[in-house]
Design a protein around this motif. Structure first.
Motif, PDB file in Angstrom:
ATOM      1  N   ASP A   1       4.705  -3.138   5.304  1.00 37.52           N
ATOM      2  CA  ASP A   1       4.063  -2.388   4.235  1.00 37.52           C
ATOM      3  C   ASP A   1       3.644  -1.014   4.760  1.00 37.52           C
ATOM      4  OD1 ASP A   1       2.027  -3.329   5.868  1.00 37.52           O
ATOM      5  OD2 ASP A   1       0.798  -4.144   4.249  1.00 37.52           O
ATOM      6  N   PRO A   2       3.229  -0.099   3.898  1.00 37.90           N
ATOM      7  CA  PRO A   2       2.869   1.241   4.361  1.00 37.90           C
ATOM      8  C   PRO A   2       1.688   1.218   5.324  1.00 37.90           C
ATOM      9  CG  PRO A   2       3.197   1.201   1.973  1.00 37.90           C
ATOM     10  CD  PRO A   2       3.174  -0.226   2.437  1.00 37.90           C
ATOM     11  N   TYR A   3       1.543   2.321   6.055  1.00 31.37           N
ATOM     12  CA  TYR A   3       0.382   2.461   6.934  1.00 31.37           C
ATOM     13  C   TYR A   3      -0.905   2.427   6.106  1.00 31.37           C
ATOM     14  CZ  TYR A   3       3.707   4.400  10.404  1.00 31.37           C
ATOM     15  OH  TYR A   3       4.746   4.600  11.281  1.00 31.37           O
ATOM     16  N   PRO A   4      -1.888   1.580   6.475  1.00 26.56           N
ATOM     17  CA  PRO A   4      -3.145   1.550   5.725  1.00 26.56           C
ATOM     18  C   PRO A   4      -4.141   2.630   6.142  1.00 26.56           C
ATOM     19  CG  PRO A   4      -3.180  -0.146   7.413  1.00 26.56           C
ATOM     20  CD  PRO A   4      -1.809   0.497   7.477  1.00 26.56           C
ATOM     21  N   THR A   5      -3.895   3.284   7.275  1.00 21.18           N
ATOM     22  CA  THR A   5      -4.807   4.340   7.725  1.00 21.18           C
ATOM     23  C   THR A   5      -4.779   5.487   6.722  1.00 21.18           C
ATOM     24  OG1 THR A   5      -4.357   3.749  10.013  1.00 21.18           O
ATOM     25  CG2 THR A   5      -5.350   5.911   9.611  1.00 21.18           C
ATOM     26  N   PRO A   6      -5.931   5.946   6.246  1.00 19.49           N
ATOM     27  CA  PRO A   6      -5.958   7.013   5.238  1.00 19.49           C
ATOM     28  C   PRO A   6      -5.129   8.233   5.653  1.00 19.49           C
ATOM     29  CG  PRO A   6      -8.141   6.077   5.471  1.00 19.49           C
ATOM     30  CD  PRO A   6      -7.293   5.447   6.545  1.00 19.49           C
TER      31      PRO A   6
ATOM     32  N   LEU B   1       5.601  -1.908  -1.277  1.00 18.22           N
ATOM     33  CA  LEU B   1       5.660  -0.453  -1.368  1.00 18.22           C
ATOM     34  C   LEU B   1       4.290   0.206  -1.401  1.00 18.22           C
ATOM     35  CD1 LEU B   1       8.651   0.115  -3.817  1.00 18.22           C
ATOM     36  CD2 LEU B   1       8.647  -0.270  -1.340  1.00 18.22           C
ATOM     37  N   THR B   2       3.224  -0.590  -1.458  1.00 23.75           N
ATOM     38  CA  THR B   2       1.869  -0.032  -1.450  1.00 23.75           C
ATOM     39  C   THR B   2       0.963  -0.904  -0.585  1.00 23.75           C
ATOM     40  OG1 THR B   2       1.245  -1.268  -3.458  1.00 23.75           O
ATOM     41  CG2 THR B   2       2.056   0.993  -3.764  1.00 23.75           C
ATOM     42  N   VAL B   3      -0.226  -0.373  -0.312  1.00 26.65           N
ATOM     43  CA  VAL B   3      -1.232  -1.085   0.479  1.00 26.65           C
ATOM     44  C   VAL B   3      -2.596  -0.477   0.161  1.00 26.65           C
ATOM     45  CG1 VAL B   3      -1.146   0.477   2.488  1.00 26.65           C
ATOM     46  CG2 VAL B   3      -1.729  -1.935   2.827  1.00 26.65           C
ATOM     47  N   ARG B   4      -3.650  -1.264   0.279  1.00 28.25           N
ATOM     48  CA  ARG B   4      -4.995  -0.679   0.208  1.00 28.25           C
ATOM     49  C   ARG B   4      -5.244   0.123   1.475  1.00 28.25           C
ATOM     50  NH1 ARG B   4      -9.250  -5.382  -1.754  1.00 28.25           N
ATOM     51  NH2 ARG B   4      -8.226  -5.908  -3.756  1.00 28.25           N
ATOM     52  N   GLU B   5      -5.837   1.285   1.327  1.00 38.22           N
ATOM     53  CA  GLU B   5      -6.188   2.068   2.507  1.00 38.22           C
ATOM     54  C   GLU B   5      -7.414   1.486   3.190  1.00 38.22           C
ATOM     55  OE1 GLU B   5      -6.737   6.228   1.848  1.00 38.22           O
ATOM     56  OE2 GLU B   5      -4.591   6.661   2.016  1.00 38.22           O
ATOM     57  N   GLY B   6      -7.432   1.595   4.514  1.00 36.89           N
ATOM     58  CA  GLY B   6      -8.614   1.203   5.267  1.00 36.89           C
ATOM     59  C   GLY B   6      -8.317   0.243   6.387  1.00 36.89           C
ATOM     60  N   ALA B   7      -9.253   0.157   7.319  1.00 36.36           N
ATOM     61  CA  ALA B   7      -9.118  -0.757   8.452  1.00 36.36           C
ATOM     62  C   ALA B   7      -8.981  -2.187   7.961  1.00 36.36           C
ATOM     63  CB  ALA B   7     -10.330  -0.616   9.374  1.00 36.36           C
ATOM     64  N   SER B   8      -8.120  -2.927   8.611  1.00 36.84           N
ATOM     65  CA  SER B   8      -7.884  -4.348   8.319  1.00 36.84           C
ATOM     66  C   SER B   8      -7.279  -4.592   6.942  1.00 36.84           C
ATOM     67  CB  SER B   8      -9.192  -5.153   8.452  1.00 36.84           C
ATOM     68  OG  SER B   8      -9.759  -4.997   9.733  1.00 36.84           O
ATOM     69  N   LYS B   9      -6.663  -3.578   6.341  1.00 32.91           N
ATOM     70  CA  LYS B   9      -6.064  -3.749   5.021  1.00 32.91           C
ATOM     71  C   LYS B   9      -4.547  -3.951   5.071  1.00 32.91           C
ATOM     72  CE  LYS B   9      -9.940  -3.277   2.827  1.00 32.91           C
ATOM     73  NZ  LYS B   9     -10.588  -4.453   2.180  1.00 32.91           N
ATOM     74  N   ALA B  10      -3.966  -3.956   6.265  1.00 38.68           N
ATOM     75  CA  ALA B  10      -2.528  -4.193   6.371  1.00 38.68           C
ATOM     76  C   ALA B  10      -2.178  -5.522   5.702  1.00 38.68           C
ATOM     77  CB  ALA B  10      -2.101  -4.218   7.836  1.00 38.68           C
ATOM     78  N   GLY B  11      -1.116  -5.516   4.915  1.00 40.14           N
ATOM     79  CA  GLY B  11      -0.693  -6.731   4.228  1.00 40.14           C
ATOM     80  C   GLY B  11      -1.417  -7.008   2.934  1.00 40.14           C
TER      81      GLY B  11
END
Length: 211
Positions: free
Chosen positions: A54-59, A115-125
């Motif tokens: 999934d995309p990088y979750p880092t803002p 194709l999307t992800v929530r931004e933020g630490a520990s939000k991968a997946g």
């Protein structure tokens, strides 16, 4: 929305993302970049597929192309590991930036299973179950069905779960661990995906990719 994304499934996934944003979550990438991979590498141009999770979750990191990054240093760690493997595989030194648009323009579909992800630490997946699976299943199946010779690189378990969608009688599949720092040493390093893909493409009478 690019033509070979399935309309109904894509519409449902986009609606789920809209609901996430309405609930106050910051979602990456920005709406206009969600389908960037398909826009830059249309179906008729696809020669290789790099499939991540999934995309990088880092803002600020995600831009709609899997593993690509446009921004100031430091580069995302998965991309650093990708460049390390490329250097070992091909002897190519690291890029001054993380923009992989040049790969997409050569026919490399830089796709994630979500194709999307929530931004933020520990939000991968965080969006792996939001509805993108059906969309990316259809994309992979369409590439397999419609294109003659494609090198598929499946990085990580979510990507490898799509292997059954690929006709391996006519396509190459290179499956390995994800280049994330959590897993790169469990099979990504040493997998030599770039040289293997190019050797196979050349064997099919195709141009190699300038990685």
């Amino acid at each position: 929305m690019p033509a070979f994304a399935p309309g109904g499934a894509a519409a449902r996934a986009c609606a789920a993302v809209d609901a996430e944003r309405a609930a106050g979550h910051v979602v990456a990438p920005s709406p206009e970049r969600v389908f960037a991979a398909l826009s830059l590498t249309p179906l008729e141009a696809v020669r290789a597929v790099i499939l991540g999770q999934d995309p990088y979750p880092t803002p600020g990191h995600a831009n709609g192309l899997a593993f690509s990054y446009v921004g100031p240093p430091p580069l995302p760690r998965s991309l650093v590991n990708l460049y390390k493997e490329r250097a070992e595989d091909l002897g190519v030194s690291g890029q001054p930036d993380g923009d992989l648009t040049r790969w997409a323009q050569q026919g490399v579909l830089l796709l994630n299973t979500s194709l999307t992800v929530r931004e933020g630490a520990s939000k991968a997946g965080s969006h792996l179950a939001i509805g993108w699976r059906e969309v990316t299943d259809e994309i992979i199946a369409t590439v397999s069905r419609e294109r003659p010779h494609v090198a598929f690189m499946l990085w990580g378990a979510p990507a490898q779960a799509k292997r059954a969608l690929i006709d391996e009688a006519k396509h190459l599949v290179i499956a390995s661990a994800h280049p994330s720092p959590l897993s790169a040493r469990r099979g990504f390093f040493g997998s030599r995906p770039f040289s293997r893909a190019n050797a196979w493409l050349e064997g099919q009478g195709e141009k190699p990719i300038a990685w």
